[in-house]
Design a protein around this motif. Structure first.
Motif, mmCIF file in Angstrom:
data_model
loop_
_atom_site.group_PDB
_atom_site.id
_atom_site.type_symbol
_atom_site.label_atom_id
_atom_site.label_comp_id
_atom_site.label_asym_id
_atom_site.label_seq_id
_atom_site.Cartn_x
_atom_site.Cartn_y
_atom_site.Cartn_z
ATOM 1 N N SER A 84 8.457 4.856 -3.781
ATOM 2 C CA SER A 84 8.191 4.941 -5.211
ATOM 3 C C SER A 84 7.328 6.153 -5.529
ATOM 4 C CB SER A 84 7.489 3.670 -5.689
ATOM 5 O OG SER A 84 8.207 2.522 -5.312
ATOM 6 N N SER A 85 7.254 6.467 -6.815
ATOM 7 C CA SER A 85 6.424 7.573 -7.270
ATOM 8 C C SER A 85 5.202 7.023 -7.993
ATOM 9 C CB SER A 85 7.226 8.481 -8.212
ATOM 10 O OG SER A 85 6.413 9.510 -8.723
ATOM 11 N N GLY A 86 4.035 7.508 -7.612
ATOM 12 C CA GLY A 86 2.805 7.080 -8.269
ATOM 13 C C GLY A 86 1.670 7.969 -7.819
ATOM 14 N N THR A 87 0.613 8.031 -8.590
ATOM 15 C CA THR A 87 -0.470 8.951 -8.268
ATOM 16 C C THR A 87 -1.534 8.331 -7.363
ATOM 17 O OG1 THR A 87 -1.684 8.372 -10.279
ATOM 18 C CG2 THR A 87 -0.170 10.239 -10.404
ATOM 19 N N LEU A 88 -1.540 7.009 -7.218
ATOM 20 C CA LEU A 88 -2.537 6.341 -6.392
ATOM 21 C C LEU A 88 -1.819 5.577 -5.290
ATOM 22 C CD1 LEU A 88 -5.627 5.812 -6.180
ATOM 23 C CD2 LEU A 88 -5.267 3.756 -7.532
ATOM 24 N N GLN A 89 -2.271 5.752 -4.050
ATOM 25 C CA GLN A 89 -1.658 5.087 -2.908
ATOM 26 C C GLN A 89 -2.724 4.367 -2.109
ATOM 27 O OE1 GLN A 89 1.336 7.233 -0.446
ATOM 28 N NE2 GLN A 89 -0.004 6.780 1.280
ATOM 29 N N ILE A 90 -2.388 3.160 -1.638
ATOM 30 C CA ILE A 90 -3.277 2.370 -0.790
ATOM 31 C C ILE A 90 -2.662 2.327 0.610
ATOM 32 C CG2 ILE A 90 -4.428 0.163 -0.453
ATOM 33 C CD1 ILE A 90 -5.241 1.611 -3.025
ATOM 34 N N GLY A 91 -3.407 2.826 1.611
ATOM 35 C CA GLY A 91 -2.896 2.853 2.965
ATOM 36 C C GLY A 91 -1.877 3.957 3.177
ATOM 37 N N ALA A 105 5.845 5.310 11.435
ATOM 38 C CA ALA A 105 5.895 4.886 10.034
ATOM 39 C C ALA A 105 4.836 3.825 9.739
ATOM 40 C CB ALA A 105 7.276 4.352 9.695
ATOM 41 N N ARG A 106 4.274 3.889 8.542
ATOM 42 C CA ARG A 106 3.251 2.933 8.129
ATOM 43 C C ARG A 106 3.609 2.362 6.757
ATOM 44 N NH1 ARG A 106 -2.131 6.691 9.126
ATOM 45 N NH2 ARG A 106 -2.018 6.771 11.423
ATOM 46 N N PRO A 107 3.298 1.093 6.529
ATOM 47 C CA PRO A 107 3.452 0.550 5.173
ATOM 48 C C PRO A 107 2.325 1.042 4.280
ATOM 49 C CG PRO A 107 2.514 -1.107 6.611
ATOM 50 C CD PRO A 107 2.815 0.089 7.486
ATOM 51 N N CYS A 108 2.543 0.973 2.995
ATOM 52 C CA CYS A 108 1.508 1.346 2.026
ATOM 53 C C CYS A 108 1.874 0.718 0.687
ATOM 54 C CB CYS A 108 1.404 2.868 1.887
ATOM 55 S SG CYS A 108 2.877 3.663 1.194
ATOM 56 N N ALA A 109 0.991 0.845 -0.272
ATOM 57 C CA ALA A 109 1.270 0.410 -1.643
ATOM 58 C C ALA A 109 1.149 1.612 -2.566
ATOM 59 C CB ALA A 109 0.311 -0.695 -2.074
ATOM 60 N N THR A 110 2.172 1.826 -3.373
ATOM 61 C CA THR A 110 2.144 2.880 -4.375
ATOM 62 C C THR A 110 1.782 2.256 -5.722
ATOM 63 O OG1 THR A 110 3.868 4.118 -3.204
ATOM 64 C CG2 THR A 110 3.480 4.688 -5.509
ATOM 65 N N GLY A 140 1.213 -6.329 2.547
ATOM 66 C CA GLY A 140 2.089 -5.312 3.117
ATOM 67 C C GLY A 140 1.557 -3.915 3.038
ATOM 68 N N THR A 141 0.255 -3.754 2.755
ATOM 69 C CA THR A 141 -0.320 -2.411 2.710
ATOM 70 C C THR A 141 -0.615 -1.868 4.102
ATOM 71 O OG1 THR A 141 -2.601 -3.223 2.585
ATOM 72 C CG2 THR A 141 -1.415 -2.925 0.490
ATOM 73 N N GLY A 142 -0.617 -2.747 5.088
ATOM 74 C CA GLY A 142 -0.971 -2.326 6.432
ATOM 75 C C GLY A 142 -2.463 -2.262 6.678
ATOM 76 N N LEU A 143 -3.269 -2.633 5.692
ATOM 77 C CA LEU A 143 -4.725 -2.580 5.811
ATOM 78 C C LEU A 143 -5.312 -3.989 5.757
ATOM 79 C CD1 LEU A 143 -5.581 0.359 3.369
ATOM 80 C CD2 LEU A 143 -5.337 0.480 5.848
ATOM 81 N N ALA A 155 2.101 -2.111 -8.837
ATOM 82 C CA ALA A 155 2.183 -1.890 -7.395
ATOM 83 C C ALA A 155 3.592 -2.069 -6.860
ATOM 84 C CB ALA A 155 1.246 -2.851 -6.659
ATOM 85 N N THR A 156 3.944 -1.223 -5.909
ATOM 86 C CA THR A 156 5.181 -1.355 -5.140
ATOM 87 C C THR A 156 4.835 -1.154 -3.670
ATOM 88 O OG1 THR A 156 6.499 -0.441 -6.950
ATOM 89 C CG2 THR A 156 7.513 -0.478 -4.763
ATOM 90 N N ILE A 157 5.281 -2.061 -2.805
ATOM 91 C CA ILE A 157 5.072 -1.889 -1.372
ATOM 92 C C ILE A 157 6.099 -0.879 -0.860
ATOM 93 C CG2 ILE A 157 5.104 -2.997 0.879
ATOM 94 C CD1 ILE A 157 2.659 -3.626 -0.826
ATOM 95 N N ASP A 158 5.603 0.140 -0.182
ATOM 96 C CA ASP A 158 6.431 1.246 0.268
ATOM 97 C C ASP A 158 6.238 1.500 1.753
ATOM 98 O OD1 ASP A 158 8.016 2.244 -1.901
ATOM 99 O OD2 ASP A 158 6.185 2.984 -2.856
ATOM 100 N N VAL A 159 7.003 2.458 2.253
ATOM 101 C CA VAL A 159 6.864 2.907 3.630
ATOM 102 C C VAL A 159 6.449 4.375 3.600
ATOM 103 C CG1 VAL A 159 9.309 3.485 3.786
ATOM 104 C CG2 VAL A 159 7.995 3.086 5.868
#
Length: 280
Positions: A188-195, A33-38, A80-83, A146-150
């Motif tokens: 979360s739902s979103g069209t752009l994701q970071i990480g 599992a990796r963190p990301c931002a939605t 918290g994006t993991g990057l 932005a929402t920090i997600d997994v």
């Protein structure tokens, strides 16, 4: 990965076990599992940038070669994006969602305090093709929340956290399918994701791994200084845009911006590579 993120993966774990997947295999998969931002236009999180808007670049920066997609305020982006992203400045994403060619995009980092000037967002279109302008007019506009997600893999081949491959996982396809069915309850739902992990319509294999050979070829052809690694473990997903959700006529189109970990840490964003999937 924080304890809260691990807790959020509970629905995935429960569903996988309910489908008869051994708990030890589920945990081995969860270790990836990796963190990301939605980023979405209608979320509840803080505003960290926007789709579209004025294109602001340093006066000595060349005109972009591809359409402007979005800007991200890195100082506003939650940790918290993991990057290893810069702590300030704006990250500008460019892409032309066309699959006849590769590398149709780019990334520019404008450090905080840089004097900028507004550029023509259609300056890249030297032929003034009406169809290009029409497509760009369909690009989304508006603030990004932005929402920090997994994130878990959508595909059945993946690396372990230390970069080594996880070969022959006996339930890889099933576990990827579990993520597809439980993701909405977790992230979360979103069209752009970071990480995180890349997603697209044809997801049998990792889009980042698929793009690395072309990225290596492009960087070597450009004659850049410094190492260019052919090892997928040395590359990360910088950003992922589900363009088909936003641009009419480009359903199923996805843009992936990838970069070597070493280049990201050194702020060499000119070495990012853009790959595009589109199933017209």
């Amino acid at each position: 990965m924080t304890p809260e993120m691990w807790d959020r993966l509970g629905p995935f774990r429960d569903e996988a076990v309910a489908r008869g997947i051994p708990a030890e295999e589920v945990e081995r998969w969860l270790a990836t599992a990796r963190p990301c931002a939605t980023l979405s236009r209608d979320g509840d999180g803080p505003v960290v940038g926007r789709f579209g808007g004025p294109l602001l670049l340093p006066a000595d920066a060349p005109d972009p070669e591809h359409p402007f997609v979005a800007s991200i305020d890195l100082a506003a982006l939650p940790a918290g994006t993991g990057l290893p992203l810069p702590s300030d400045g704006d990250l500008l994403l460019f892409a032309f969602p066309e699959t006849d060619y590769e590398g149709l995009g780019g990334v520019v980092h404008v450090p905080a305090g840089t004097v900028v000037e507004e550029r023509d967002k259609l300056g890249w279109d030297s032929f003034d093709w009406e169809e290009n302008e029409a497509m760009i007019e369909e690009f989304p506009e508006g603030p990004l929340h932005a929402t920090i997600d997994v994130s878990l893999p959508y595909h059945s081949s993946l690396p372990l956290p230390d970069g080594r491959p996880l070969p022959g996982h006996p339930r890889a396809g099933e576990l990827a399918a579990v993520w597809q069915s439980t993701r909405a309850a977790i992230a979360s739902s979103g069209t752009l994701q970071i990480g995180g992990y890349a997603d697209e319509e044809a997801i049998d294999s990792d889009p980042v791994a698929n793009a690395v050979p072309d990225a290596v070829k492009a960087l070597k052809a450009a004659g850049i200084d410094g190492p260019v690694s052919e090892d997928v473990a040395d590359w990360v997903l910088l950003a992922d845009w589900q363009a088909g959700w936003d641009v009419e006529g480009w359903e199923s189109a996805t843009v992936h911006w990838i970069i070597q970990r070493e280049d990201l840490a050194a702020r060499r964003f000119d070495r990012a590579y853009t790959s595009i999937f589109w199933n017209p």
